[in-house]
Motif scaffolding. Sequence first.
Motif, PDB file in Angstrom:
ATOM      1  N   LEU A   1       0.725  -0.989  -0.054  1.00 23.05           N
ATOM      2  CA  LEU A   1      -0.378  -0.146  -0.417  1.00 23.05           C
ATOM      3  C   LEU A   1       0.514   1.122  -0.655  1.00 23.05           C
ATOM      4  O   LEU A   1       0.781   2.831  -0.801  1.00 23.05           O
ATOM      5  CB  LEU A   1      -0.924   0.634   0.544  1.00 23.05           C
ATOM      6  CG  LEU A   1      -1.639   0.996   1.106  1.00 23.05           C
ATOM      7  CD1 LEU A   1      -2.398   0.725  -0.492  1.00 23.05           C
ATOM      8  CD2 LEU A   1      -2.766   1.164   2.102  1.00 23.05           C
TER       9      LEU A   1
ATOM     10  N   GLN B   1      -0.785  -4.449  11.152  1.00 23.03           N
ATOM     11  CA  GLN B   1       0.041  -4.679  10.600  1.00 23.03           C
ATOM     12  C   GLN B   1       1.157  -3.925  10.601  1.00 23.03           C
ATOM     13  O   GLN B   1       1.815  -3.288  11.442  1.00 23.03           O
ATOM     14  CB  GLN B   1       0.200  -6.295   9.565  1.00 23.03           C
ATOM     15  CG  GLN B   1      -0.733  -7.394  10.619  1.00 23.03           C
ATOM     16  CD  GLN B   1      -0.612  -7.877   9.620  1.00 23.03           C
ATOM     17  OE1 GLN B   1      -0.641  -7.877   8.582  1.00 23.03           O
ATOM     18  NE2 GLN B   1      -1.987  -9.315  10.197  1.00 23.03           N
ATOM     19  N   CYS B   2       1.264  -3.649   9.103  1.00 23.11           N
ATOM     20  CA  CYS B   2       2.087  -2.487   8.581  1.00 23.11           C
ATOM     21  C   CYS B   2       1.747  -1.204   8.891  1.00 23.11           C
ATOM     22  O   CYS B   2       2.423  -0.238   9.373  1.00 23.11           O
ATOM     23  CB  CYS B   2       2.426  -2.327   7.416  1.00 23.11           C
ATOM     24  SG  CYS B   2       1.301  -1.673   6.441  1.00 23.11           S
ATOM     25  N   GLY B   3       0.000  -1.124   9.443  1.00 26.73           N
ATOM     26  CA  GLY B   3       0.309   0.475   8.866  1.00 26.73           C
ATOM     27  C   GLY B   3      -0.290   1.495   8.623  1.00 26.73           C
ATOM     28  O   GLY B   3      -0.989   2.198   8.926  1.00 26.73           O
ATOM     29  N   TYR B   4       0.241   1.267   7.624  1.00 29.00           N
ATOM     30  CA  TYR B   4      -0.047   2.029   6.090  1.00 29.00           C
ATOM     31  C   TYR B   4      -1.213   2.385   6.064  1.00 29.00           C
ATOM     32  O   TYR B   4      -1.659   3.345   6.136  1.00 29.00           O
ATOM     33  CB  TYR B   4       1.156   1.688   4.502  1.00 29.00           C
ATOM     34  CG  TYR B   4       1.099   3.120   4.328  1.00 29.00           C
ATOM     35  CD1 TYR B   4       2.046   3.472   4.378  1.00 29.00           C
ATOM     36  CD2 TYR B   4       0.359   2.961   2.926  1.00 29.00           C
ATOM     37  CE1 TYR B   4       2.429   4.949   3.523  1.00 29.00           C
ATOM     38  CE2 TYR B   4       0.834   4.575   2.327  1.00 29.00           C
ATOM     39  CZ  TYR B   4       1.691   4.731   2.504  1.00 29.00           C
ATOM     40  OH  TYR B   4       1.780   6.255   1.177  1.00 29.00           O
ATOM     41  N   CYS B   5      -2.766   1.800   6.324  1.00 29.88           N
ATOM     42  CA  CYS B   5      -3.408   2.202   5.614  1.00 29.88           C
ATOM     43  C   CYS B   5      -4.751   3.121   7.131  1.00 29.88           C
ATOM     44  O   CYS B   5      -5.290   2.298   6.689  1.00 29.88           O
ATOM     45  CB  CYS B   5      -4.142   1.297   4.832  1.00 29.88           C
ATOM     46  SG  CYS B   5      -5.088   0.273   6.518  1.00 29.88           S
ATOM     47  N   GLN B   6      -3.769   2.232   7.881  1.00 24.02           N
ATOM     48  CA  GLN B   6      -4.734   2.582   8.673  1.00 24.02           C
ATOM     49  C   GLN B   6      -5.343   4.040   9.240  1.00 24.02           C
ATOM     50  O   GLN B   6      -6.290   5.066  10.070  1.00 24.02           O
ATOM     51  CB  GLN B   6      -3.747   1.998  10.339  1.00 24.02           C
ATOM     52  CG  GLN B   6      -3.562   0.751  10.373  1.00 24.02           C
ATOM     53  CD  GLN B   6      -4.817  -0.177   9.989  1.00 24.02           C
ATOM     54  OE1 GLN B   6      -5.770  -0.018  10.504  1.00 24.02           O
ATOM     55  NE2 GLN B   6      -5.159  -1.492  10.007  1.00 24.02           N
TER      56      GLN B   6
ATOM     57  N   CYS C   1      -6.715  -2.554   2.666  1.00 23.44           N
ATOM     58  CA  CYS C   1      -6.008  -2.721   3.921  1.00 23.44           C
ATOM     59  C   CYS C   1      -5.287  -4.075   3.147  1.00 23.44           C
ATOM     60  O   CYS C   1      -5.100  -4.974   3.506  1.00 23.44           O
ATOM     61  CB  CYS C   1      -5.940  -3.133   5.216  1.00 23.44           C
ATOM     62  SG  CYS C   1      -4.446  -3.633   5.900  1.00 23.44           S
ATOM     63  N   ARG C   2      -4.028  -3.395   2.936  1.00 19.54           N
ATOM     64  CA  ARG C   2      -3.270  -4.847   1.743  1.00 19.54           C
ATOM     65  C   ARG C   2      -3.208  -6.008   2.710  1.00 19.54           C
ATOM     66  O   ARG C   2      -2.523  -6.722   2.532  1.00 19.54           O
ATOM     67  CB  ARG C   2      -2.377  -4.156   1.430  1.00 19.54           C
ATOM     68  CG  ARG C   2      -0.904  -4.708   0.367  1.00 19.54           C
ATOM     69  CD  ARG C   2      -1.654  -6.047  -0.745  1.00 19.54           C
ATOM     70  NE  ARG C   2      -0.470  -6.587  -1.147  1.00 19.54           N
ATOM     71  CZ  ARG C   2      -0.744  -7.985  -1.718  1.00 19.54           C
ATOM     72  NH1 ARG C   2      -1.585  -8.170  -0.534  1.00 19.54           N
ATOM     73  NH2 ARG C   2       0.167  -9.013  -1.866  1.00 19.54           N
ATOM     74  N   CYS C   3      -2.448  -5.820   4.184  1.00 15.16           N
ATOM     75  CA  CYS C   3      -2.140  -6.842   5.393  1.00 15.16           C
ATOM     76  C   CYS C   3      -3.699  -7.284   5.729  1.00 15.16           C
ATOM     77  O   CYS C   3      -3.966  -8.437   6.820  1.00 15.16           O
ATOM     78  CB  CYS C   3      -1.959  -6.064   5.860  1.00 15.16           C
ATOM     79  SG  CYS C   3      -0.538  -4.637   5.854  1.00 15.16           S
TER      80      CYS C   3
ATOM     81  N   THR D   1      -5.920  -6.073   7.883  1.00 16.43           N
ATOM     82  CA  THR D   1      -6.430  -6.243   8.928  1.00 16.43           C
ATOM     83  C   THR D   1      -8.186  -6.222   9.120  1.00 16.43           C
ATOM     84  O   THR D   1      -8.058  -5.634  10.238  1.00 16.43           O
ATOM     85  CB  THR D   1      -5.862  -5.744   9.812  1.00 16.43           C
ATOM     86  OG1 THR D   1      -6.243  -4.068   8.936  1.00 16.43           O
ATOM     87  CG2 THR D   1      -4.506  -5.743   9.642  1.00 16.43           C
TER      88      THR D   1
HETATM   89  S1  FES Z   1      -2.000  -2.418   7.800  1.00 20.67           S
HETATM   90 FE1  FES Z   1      -0.911  -2.744   6.548  1.00 20.67          FE
HETATM   91  S2  FES Z   1      -2.314  -1.923   4.657  1.00 20.67           S
HETATM   92 FE2  FES Z   1      -3.233  -1.973   6.133  1.00 20.67          FE
END
Ligand code: FES
Lengths: 732, 154, 427
Positions: A346, B97-102, B133-135, B137
């Motif tokens: 993302l 998870q990676c947090g980018y979308c959060q 959310c690519r991860c 979550t």
């Molecule tokens: S936590 Fe990684 S894209 Fe949502």
Amino acid sequence: MLRRRNFLKASLAAGGGLLLTATLRGPAGAATLGTAGPDAVALNAYVRIAPSGQVTITAKNPEIGQGVKMMLPMLIAEELDVAWADVQIEQADLDARYPGQVAGGSTATPLNWLPMRQVGAAGRQMLIAAAAAQWGVPAHDCATEPGKVVHPASGRSLTYGALASQAAAIPVPDLAKLPLKDPKSFRIIGQPTRNIDVPRIVTGQPMFGIDVSVPGMLYAVFQKCDVHGGKLVSSNVAAIRGLPGVRAAFEVKGGADLRGLLDGVAVVADSWWEANRARQQLDIIWDEGDITGQSSESFAATAARLAKGKPESSIRRDGDVAAGFAKAAHVIEAAYHYPFLSHINLEPQNCTAHYADGRMEIWAPTQNPAPGSKLVAATLGIPESAIKVHMTRVGGGFGRRLSNDYMVEAAWIAKVVGAPVKLVWTREDDMRHDFYRPAGYHFFKGGVDANGRLIALSDHFVTFSQDGAIAASADMGPTEFPARMIDHLDYGVSMIPLRAPTGPLRAPRSNGLGFAFQSFLDELAHTAGRDPVQFALDILGPPRLLPDPPGPRVGPGFHTGRMRGVIELVAEKSGWGKTKLPKGTGMGLAYYFSHLGYFAEVVQATVDAEGAIVVDKVWVAGDIGSQIINPLNAEHQAQGAALDGIGTALGQGLHVRDGKIVQGNFDTVLPLRMRQSPPVEVHFRVTEFPPTGLGEPALPPALPALANAIFAATGKRIRSLPLKDQDLSATA
Amino acid sequence: MQYVIEVNGTARRVDVDGETPLLWVLRDKLDLKGTKFGCGAAQCGACTVHMDGQPIRACQTPIASVGTARITTIEAIGQTPVGQHVQAAWIELDVPQCGYCQAGQIMSATALLTHTPAPTDHDINDAMSGNLCRCATYTRIRAAIKRAADLGRT
Amino acid sequence: MIRLSLVATVLASLLSVAAARAEDATARGEYLARAGDCVACHSVPGGKAFAGGLKMATPVGTIATTNITPDPETGIGRYTLDDFDRALRRGVARDGHHLYPAMPYPSYAVMADDDVRALYDYFMHAVPPVRQANLPSDIPSHLSPRWPLAVWNALFAPSPGFTPNPGHDARWNRGAYLVEGLGHCGACHTPRGWAWQEKSFGAGDPAFLAGANLDDWSASNLRRNVATGLGTWSEADIIAFLKTGHNTHASAYGSMSEVIANSTSYLTDDDLAAIAAYLVSLPATQAETPWRYDPATATALQSGHADAPGARLYAGSCQACHRETGAAAPPYVPPLAGNPTVLDADPASLINVVLNGTAPLVAKGRPDAYRMPQFRAQLTNRQVAEIVTFMRASWGNQAPAVTADEVAAIRKRTEPSTDRIVPLRMR
Ligand code: FES
Ligand code: FES
């Protein structure tokens, strides 16, 4: 020059952050993030202890959302014997003192399980030695409690904070001889432990590569040829220089290595938006090279043609497959296909670089910084010793960031410009300049005997080559399941030349092979009139270890008992065969061994008359050994991997046309959305084997389990992905 | 062109082309990097901010169209009770998870809970399906929205 | 043969707007080639300028456009001015064969002799010759004999020349000349009759520019219809639209984006003003209830509880850009409230845009910053129908509902638009 941390503080004060820290401080007992103060003493490269007793542990590996930034410090803290609340975690830069600073292959657990514990144990030993010396008692009479050394006989104790300076002077003990804790006494390992970065994530603090800010920074975009490796002939770059905000625009001559710097045009501006707007007015003439046959339609036609002949080479041959088919009561053939995939992290690829006074400083969201540093050194002609790579938090890895193409681009542009530069790719850049999960074609033939047992299987695998060799992550090994378990087997391979670069994507190879093999095995089970669970257990046979044949990827072998265990567990948890499902609803099973993990999954799905698929639920059962280091994160990883598989199967696939990737954004490549996302129930089976990793192995079974569920629901066999391109309506 | 926009309760002056998306004004001019860039095409929701309380995609909002609207970003969403509940639930359930979308997820979730204090799964699907959310979550995002709704009741 | 008639001489003085700006004949010719948008059909993306090869679907089969570079073998290098004129204004090639009327010679017929000469000079002297053989057309053989075209021409094609309308001023006449002639606006915007002929070629006829469906796009009504036409657009609105592809009412899509990219964005302000003056003079084809904004939809969407069919889908997929008010952020993101495309009785364009998105809008080489993404892969036919129906019945819009079958039909026949910027070079 790094001013980022100052900036972090400033923005925290300016936003709503201060207010939040009051209300949202992490739960008591949790570690924090931070940097060791100047008074902290380094016990070794990983551990620094302040007089207050606060312990700063360095997390050496790149954090891509897999939770390694928590997990490795947990291992150290456990053996060091400190309270988790006294731990502060700091992200390492790329640093020669730390081995294996890479996020990939679900290797962090198997590779670090012992060494990180030894690092902690060594520190503990040194602290004990320091206390023993101070007290004048034998070290073996001393013990530790979290954060302090105690001498039970005298009741004396000293905190780690008080001992740190003396301990640091003690020689590091022989790691191999260190006693490690009995797992029964673990206080940190095995505890569900929250991610300490979350409070910063939910308040929007800058932590990702794309958030890096360096004083005087400019912004860059880089336009490459949509045909990978295409050469720049000419461009209107001069006209771009006069556009608003543009500080520099220049052509870049790259090399032939698709993983390195390629031809393109860089546009550098005061803001990223201006850089990208200006770049859109570029008119570039490319020499695309030979793109004959470089299209999805042509690949499919070539694969079908190749499948009519003999495989170009053999992967494995057991028994006599022709004789096996001759003996079989039922023989079926089927062709399977899976498409090229982009990683679609993302956070789009980006990197910040600053070249000054002969030194290159880089801030990169990378999974694999060391080769990036080497690539920059080789391409720019800078000694590696003059390159500093800072690892930022990474907005999704999935294997994409094992390559460092964006790093070398940023470094090159920064060196030309002579100012700090942040390069950010657009989503379209990202999707069109990836190292793709290779597509694959499988032409299967399988035979079951009158008792419904699988006795013969052949696969003509048509995959891709690059420059004459098999393309990256496009190969298949000789142990591909169910090899070693059935008598007559023949795997062969043929290749189609490919221009686009390929590479590992989460559970490489397995993510495609699993779909094809596990779907075809399900097809065979139904042909044999057998329940897929029983059919699988039959193939696996009695519990035993099947060693790997010698070869480049020799591993610890395949344990049929561990696979049986997870299949039985998932069948039990999902109510397999016991639940009466409504019409249009079905359950599918799949199981797969990859990255040392054994996983079996059941998907329940419903298909309506219009062909719309609803994934009702996913059950995951896994065996990753004797110890789950952070059970909270383990559940999240397994859920995420299974849902990644579901999303991939439903909506993702790239088309190649004239050597170019057609899709560019999330309107055509569809990641899973909330609306499509089912509940996922995760169960682990604890076995006596060494702990192994979890980022990847839960993914492969999800795709075939869904495809098999759709068959159970509709009677339609899914032999090609993604599902969005299939018509599953009742009238189709 | 000079624009004065209200961001997180403060008037901010920027000098940019009118078609510049709010996203890049926030990130690169106002140093509010919590709002993320994921697609630039209204497809991922990573850039979600509030405009007068409504969730919008900052990547598709030209600065010239903002006018006197109140912009709220992730950096200030904790100033409302609903925002605080959402953040607390996110931490409690360890959502990212990676947090980018959060950041975008939280902005959409907060908007949902503001007008629908007790959302059903259906409400959550509708309100949250614009945020990728690519991860993946999603299971925890769903649970955390319900948890935040609970926090709002007590 | 070119005859300078009295009318044309009078006209030449009317046309001094362009002429005065043109330093020499080829520059003027280039400008005229822009106005006629020759490049749009006679080039392919990535190909050489004017070398032809674009495949065009017609009701009788696919034809490929021809090489009009001055290459003597494969292009028009051997054309004399007379040959060129015959092809341009009468649709007869040098070898005597009749061109298919996909070539808008019935419109170009309006061109003045001077302009034909300038265009000829441009093609002969400024366009580099390209040796590129023409592709065969795949018109079925029973339709292939070209002689019926002569009959077609006799029936439908207007005869060459432009007669200024003395009832209007020079600016209006200039607008008429451009719209009816070089601009060949009617090729898309005028309904076609039984033999694929445009029903009308001039302002006098109410069918002229009354809107038409072509290739699953509904080319808008350009007359003063207050809801479905340009009745509420000022001259400034029209100028802005032709110059940039958008204004506060709407944004261009489909083949109009290409017209803007390759043609109208290059026109002089005077010429655009003339076009606008002409268009606003075309009376409405029918009385329509003017569109009035109704805030009810916005209120419902704002509360998060809109329950009209399609409302939730709209909220999930469209609202983030087009907003709960349907007012979006014009001129960058077009409004749906009161947009003539949304109000169009023929929903083809709206469906097409939702399914396939729009290509980047490029004006004078500069692409637009905001683009409609495609929803073809994300939404089912039923969902698209619901969303489109919702848009057509919200914010005061009153247009008939759309069925899933209509969407299915358009989905089958259309392709997604590209997000790539494909420059068509003129040199
Ligand atoms: S936590 Fe990684 S894209 Fe949502
Ligand atoms: S960046 Fe705005 S929606 Fe993806």
